[in-house]
Design an enzyme around this catalytic site. Structure first.
Site, PDB file in Angstrom:
ATOM      1  N   CYS A  38       2.574  -9.072 -13.533  1.00 52.30           N
ATOM      2  CA  CYS A  38       4.035  -9.125 -13.446  1.00 52.30           C
ATOM      3  C   CYS A  38       4.613  -8.876 -14.841  1.00 52.30           C
ATOM      4  O   CYS A  38       4.379  -9.658 -15.768  1.00 52.30           O
ATOM      5  CB  CYS A  38       4.485 -10.487 -12.928  1.00 52.30           C
ATOM      6  SG  CYS A  38       6.282 -10.690 -12.891  1.00 52.30           S
ATOM      7  N   CYS A  75       7.244 -11.900 -15.842  1.00 55.91           N
ATOM      8  CA  CYS A  75       6.667 -13.191 -16.258  1.00 55.91           C
ATOM      9  C   CYS A  75       5.500 -13.038 -17.228  1.00 55.91           C
ATOM     10  O   CYS A  75       5.064 -14.017 -17.835  1.00 55.91           O
ATOM     11  CB  CYS A  75       6.183 -13.965 -15.032  1.00 55.91           C
ATOM     12  SG  CYS A  75       7.478 -14.358 -13.857  1.00 55.91           S
ATOM     13  N   CYS A  84      -8.269  -1.373   3.575  1.00 52.47           N
ATOM     14  CA  CYS A  84      -9.065  -0.962   4.740  1.00 52.47           C
ATOM     15  C   CYS A  84     -10.447  -1.612   4.772  1.00 52.47           C
ATOM     16  O   CYS A  84     -10.964  -1.915   5.845  1.00 52.47           O
ATOM     17  CB  CYS A  84      -9.173   0.551   4.805  1.00 52.47           C
ATOM     18  SG  CYS A  84     -10.010   1.332   3.404  1.00 52.47           S
ATOM     19  N   ASP A 117      -9.273   1.926  14.706  1.00 49.71           N
ATOM     20  CA  ASP A 117      -8.849   1.703  13.327  1.00 49.71           C
ATOM     21  C   ASP A 117      -7.834   0.566  13.311  1.00 49.71           C
ATOM     22  O   ASP A 117      -6.692   0.733  13.736  1.00 49.71           O
ATOM     23  CB  ASP A 117      -8.229   2.977  12.741  1.00 49.71           C
ATOM     24  CG  ASP A 117      -8.054   2.896  11.229  1.00 49.71           C
ATOM     25  OD1 ASP A 117      -7.676   1.815  10.724  1.00 49.71           O
ATOM     26  OD2 ASP A 117      -8.288   3.906  10.543  1.00 49.71           O
ATOM     27  N   CYS A 139       4.128 -11.790  -7.493  1.00 51.92           N
ATOM     28  CA  CYS A 139       3.831 -12.645  -8.647  1.00 51.92           C
ATOM     29  C   CYS A 139       3.693 -14.100  -8.195  1.00 51.92           C
ATOM     30  O   CYS A 139       4.533 -14.605  -7.445  1.00 51.92           O
ATOM     31  CB  CYS A 139       4.929 -12.519  -9.699  1.00 51.92           C
ATOM     32  SG  CYS A 139       4.730 -13.637 -11.107  1.00 51.92           S
ATOM     33  N   HIS A 141     -12.971   5.463   3.346  1.00 57.06           N
ATOM     34  CA  HIS A 141     -12.278   4.736   4.405  1.00 57.06           C
ATOM     35  C   HIS A 141     -13.343   4.094   5.280  1.00 57.06           C
ATOM     36  O   HIS A 141     -14.503   4.533   5.298  1.00 57.06           O
ATOM     37  CB  HIS A 141     -11.389   5.665   5.236  1.00 57.06           C
ATOM     38  CG  HIS A 141     -10.462   4.932   6.163  1.00 57.06           C
ATOM     39  ND1 HIS A 141      -9.701   3.856   5.761  1.00 57.06           N
ATOM     40  CD2 HIS A 141     -10.188   5.101   7.491  1.00 57.06           C
ATOM     41  CE1 HIS A 141      -8.989   3.414   6.784  1.00 57.06           C
ATOM     42  NE2 HIS A 141      -9.274   4.143   7.842  1.00 57.06           N
TER      43      HIS A 141
END
Length: 647
Positions: A269, A272, A295, A339, A237, A322
């Site tokens: 959040c 808040c 990714c 990767d 947050c 991916h």
């Protein structure tokens, strides 16, 4: 504003082609701007003959629609009510200005009032030529082969993916952007470390076939994951720094769109009641500054870093959601999987075997060509082929060949010959039988556990569904059998196993060579610069073991020595055991080498460590294995030396 990649691509078409398709694109945009409440103007039917014949085959045209804000539906492209009209205007004015400029130059027919309104002449003109990095692109549009109506929608989407990725990788060739990336990378230290490790490898094995590229990319992978880029599930947050949850999308600002962030996540959040914005930037220049994402951002920025260091690199797109990178090894004459999210190199079966992905299409994009590399990443070709139903195989081959012919038109004959020879070597690799290596057996490491579970990319032990899953067994290789020696070292700081007796083979990640594990994980203390293996928080006991079996090689133990390091605090305890049949021996994890004569003649044993005890909420930290400074990259934390003889 940064130039629109789609408009830059569109401008590469021949003049007459550009003028015709620009007129059509302006018509789509102007209809929305003039009649904002008319739904019919916010939707384009993909099967419409005008769209499929006059716009779809033209390079950059569909990409312009997507940059305007159109989204793909089942049978239409739709401009949603939530889309940014300002972004639509920006792309529309860039196209209009370019068209106006060409018409004023007297290169074609006069524009109609509908296509180029008076306001267009006042807009900022887009460049009439592609950037230097795009110079190899041909001026000829790529026309896919004829499609059946039933497959048109899917093929259109695939064609857009091919073209947009092929154009995107040209960003990595921008010299100024590469210079900016080098300014972020400690490249001198990396090069020195890579040269030192290459020298060590050649001294250990004079027949070592590795080159500087392999060691340099290993240094880059380590730095990128450990020091440079951060994974984001949900941002803290912005007010209380507490946890947030992904609560849908927010509208992108002009600044977001400037850097390719057409999607902005709303990290909300509940305490808040505030939203923290997370723009999903697609421009690698911006990612050098933000240094965070998932990714997509990781592979995008990492591929740029590879090119900045002079490594020949490709951006790899996987249709099952991916992306990663490949780099070319000159010494081995092949492409290596890399990767950055996983700090993994040369583990192509990781996704299919370790993550249990159902692969279908895996495509490689570089500045020179597109290659269908699906078969490098699969050892189950018939299964994969059965899933490749999105487009016709003949259509895909034809389209890829057309894209490559276009991009390679300006290359030298020698370079084209080199690319052809490389492709032939790849094809042989694709059809060769494959078996997974130790580093390809595990599940995903990057991302939160909930995220990995949702994607089905965890190890069974990660989810708690199985705490005693059998894993890796050390067995002698042919070289080790010939030398009658098996020597393994693990360094906690680098999180690497070294199979010293097998040409210094390296396996990344602490649990990739583990036999069984229960309630343990690797802890990295960023503030104290320490790493270690501990039991998971809330568990009363953790357990980990490594298994060695000489029987498949027809061998038995002649002598065995083990060094293990562990540390305890308060009432924490670590119990080390060596188990072989009916024999169980305890030994201290004091960092000293211990010999075990009682196991002479045995062919199999297991090394076990149990962690327990401790006090209070932090009791899980009071028993630790392999505690080591994260800067101590040379000394092993765990070492096993086995001399053996024929059984």
């Amino acid at each position: 504003m940064a130039e629109s990649p789609a408009v830059v691509t569109l401008c590469e078409n021949p003049n007459e082609v550009f003028l015709d398709v620009a007129k059509l694109l302006l018509t789509y945009a102007d209809n929305i701007l003039r009649y904002p409440n008319e739904e019919k103007y916010r939707s384009i039917r993909i099967g419409n003959p005008t769209f499929s014949t006059k716009l779809l085959p033209i390079k950059g045209a569909v990409e312009c629609l997507f940059e305007m804000g159109f989204q793909e539906a089942e049978t239409h492209l739709v401009f949603p009510k939530s889309a940014s009209v300002e972004q639509l205007k920006l792309i529309r004015e860039s196209i209009a200005a370019e068209r106006e400029q060409r018409l004023l130059a007297g290169q074609a027919v006069q524009p109609t009032a509908q296509a180029v309104p008076a306001s267009a002449s006042a807009s900022t003109s887009a460049s009439t030529s592609a950037p230097e990095s795009s110079a190899t692109a041909s001026s000829q549009p790529i026309t896919p082969p004829p499609l059946q109506p039933s497959s048109l929608e899917s093929s259109m989407s695939f064609f857009v993916t091919l073209q947009s990725n092929f154009q995107h990788v040209m960003l990595y060739e921008n010299p100024e952007l590469q210079q900016k990336a080098r300014g972020c990378i400690p490249h001198q230290q990396m090069s020195s470390a890579a040269e030192h490790k290459l020298k060590e490898a050649k001294e250990a094995d004079p027949e070592c076939k590795l080159g500087i590229e392999e060691f340099l990319v290993l240094e880059l992978l380590r730095w990128f994951k450990q020091d440079f880029f951060s994974w984001v599930d949900c941002l803290p947050c912005s007010s209380c720094n507490g946890p947030t949850k992904n609560n849908g999308s927010l509208s992108p600002t002009t600044e977001d769109l400037r850097w390719g962030a057409q999607r902005v996540e709303n990290h909300y959040c509940q305490s808040c009641r505030l939203s923290t914005r997370f723009p999903r930037y697609n421009n690698p220049e911006k990612l050098l500054e933000s240094r965070r994402g998932r990714c997509g951002e990781w592979a995008n920025c990492f591929t740029l870093c590879c090119r900045a260091l002079g490594l020949e690199a490709r951006y790899i797109w996987d249709s099952t959601d991916h992306v990663w990178t490949e780099i070319y090894s000159v010494s081995q004459r092949r492409w290596l999987h890399c990767d950055s999210c996983e700090n993994g190199c040369d583990k192509p079966l990781l996704y299919e075997v370790g993550w249990k992905k159902k692969l279908a299409y895996v495509l490689a994009f570089s500045k020179d060509q597109v290659v269908d590399v699906t078969w490098r990443y699969s050892c189950k070709h018939p299964e994969v082929l059965s899933r490749r139903t999105r487009v016709q195989e003949a259509w895909l081959r034809h389209t890829i060949n057309g894209l490559n012919a276009s991009r390679q038109q300006s290359l030298s004959p020698d370079r084209r010959k080199e690319l052809t020879e490389r492709l032939l070597v790849e094809l042989v690799e694709f059809i060769s039988p494959k078996k997974p290596n130790p580093g390809e057996l595990g599940g995903r490491n990057s991302g939160s556990l909930a995220w990995r579970i949702a994607r089905g990319e965890t190890r069974p032990a990660d989810t708690g569904t199985s705490t005693q899953t059998a894993g890796y067994v050390f067995t002698p290789t042919e070289k080790e059998k010939s030398d009658k020696l098996l020597h393994v070292r693990y360094n906690a700081a680098k999180d690497q196993y070294y199979r010293v007796s097998n040409n210094c083979e390296v396996v990344e990640c602490w649990d990739q060579c583990v036999w069984r594990k229960e309630s343990v994980f690797r802890k990295v203390e960023e503030d104290w610069l320490m790493v270690y293996i501990a039991r998971t928080e809330g568990s009363s006991m953790g357990k980990i073991s490594w298994k060695f079996d000489l029987a498949p090689a027809g061998m038995k133990i002649k002598s065995l020595s083990i060094m293990a390091s562990s540390q305890t605090f308060h009432s924490g305890k670590v119990c080390w055991q060596l188990q072989a049949g009916q024999i169980t021996e305890e030994f201290p994890g004091d960092g000293n080498m211990q010999s075990f004569q009682s196991l002479s003649g045995s062919s199999e044993f297991i090394v076990v460590a149990e962690l327990c005890g401790g006090e209070g909420d932090s009791s899980w930290q009071h028993s630790q294995l392999f505690r080591q400074s994260s800067e101590e990259t040379q000394e092993p934390s765990f070492e096993i030396l086995i001399h053996f003889e024929a059984a």
